[in-house]
Scaffold this active site. Structure first.
Site, PDB file in Angstrom:
ATOM      1  N   SER A 104       0.846  -1.190   0.000  1.00 55.03           N
ATOM      2  CA  SER A 104       0.000   0.000   0.000  1.00 55.03           C
ATOM      3  C   SER A 104       0.891   1.253   0.000  1.00 55.03           C
ATOM      4  CB  SER A 104      -0.966  -0.048   1.185  1.00 55.03           C
ATOM      5  OG  SER A 104      -2.035   0.847   1.011  1.00 55.03           O
ATOM      6  N   HIS A 238      -7.805  -5.782   0.354  1.00 52.87           N
ATOM      7  CA  HIS A 238      -6.625  -4.920   0.406  1.00 52.87           C
ATOM      8  C   HIS A 238      -5.520  -5.542   1.250  1.00 52.87           C
ATOM      9  CE1 HIS A 238      -4.671  -1.088  -0.287  1.00 52.87           C
ATOM     10  NE2 HIS A 238      -4.369  -1.012   1.003  1.00 52.87           N
TER      11      HIS A 238
END
Length: 261
Positions: A104, A238
């Site tokens: 990320s 995610h």
């Protein structure tokens, strides 16, 4: 691949020691894997990675300021400053080939560190691994850092990957919020930027149910990888890393060792 008991993390006796938690190799290190966590994340999220690689791999996980044992250190809210600090702390660890993995926000940081190492020090990592993040030239930053605490917490919950106890307990939340806001300031003020190429292979990873990033988005990392690019899509959101840890570390381990995967 040799797996077995590995020593627990020890305090590194090198310059920049505050920046990294190191999991020493059981034999003389032949390579290092440098892991750069996500926004609001910490080295502890990747603790299990310390024992997941072969005996010649030393795992090094970044310890961002403003959390855990660096709670008293001022948070950093600029990608340029974070890149500068991490790059300088990394220099003493370049005596063996280094591979970067960023998840990320950490993927953007890993990319910037890769560019900084080449531009200022003439060094390229063995490979750059990026996870769950759009490439620099396709970023569409959101300005969540300008909103209130509830909006930030809602986004962290939406993405997952953070202990719910930290978000639900008012006292604990007050402790972690400054670091979360600083990281989201980095995310919200970084990019889009030109797709400057890197001089190493790039491997990208994505969960097939990521709420914010598509396969097409992640494929854009190929634009900065003229030598080699590969995208792996795994089951999960995610933070697919939580359920797919063994699969991901096995693939990274093979690629660091030069085995085709």
């Amino acid at each position: 691949m040799t797996l077995g008991p590995r020593p627990t993390a020890t305090r590194p006796a090198v310059a920049g020691e505050r920046w990294f938690r190191r999991y020493p190799a059981t034999s003389a290190p032949r390579r290092r894997l440098v892991v750069l966590p996500h926004a609001g994340g910490s080295a502890s999220f990747f603790h299990a990675w310390g024992t997941a690689f072969d005996a010649g791999t030393e795992v090094v996980v970044a310890r961002y300021p403003g959390r855990h044992d660096r709670l008293a250190d001022p948070c950093i809210d600029s990608m340029a400053e974070l890149t500068e600090q991490v790059t300088e702390a990394l220099l003493p660890l370049l005596d063996v080939p280094v591979t970067l993995f960023g998840h990320s926000m950490g993927a953007s940081l890993a990319y910037e560190v890769t560019l900084r190492l080449a531009e200022r020090h003439g060094v390229s990592p063995a490979a750059l691994h990026v996870s769950s993040r759009k490439p620099p030239h396709r970023l569409t930053p959101r300005r969540l850092h300008e909103q209130g605490d509830d909006a930030l917490i809602a986004e962290v919950r939406r993405l997952g990957g953070t202990d719910e106890a930290l978000l639900s307990d008012p006292d604990l939340r007050d402790i972690v919020l400054p670091a979360i806001r600083a990281d989201f300031t980095i995310v919200g003020t970084y990019g889009p930027r030109p797709a400057d190429p890197v001089d190493c292979p790039v491997y990208a990873y994505l969960g097939d149910r990521d709420p914010s990033i598509s396969v097409q988005d992640m494929s854009g990392w190929a634009d900065i990888a003229p030598s080699h690019f590969r995208l792996d899509v795994l089951r999960g959101g995610h933070f697919y890393l939580q359920d797919q840890r063994e699969s991901v570390t096995r693939v990274i381990d093979a690629r660091m060792a030069g085995r085709t995967v």
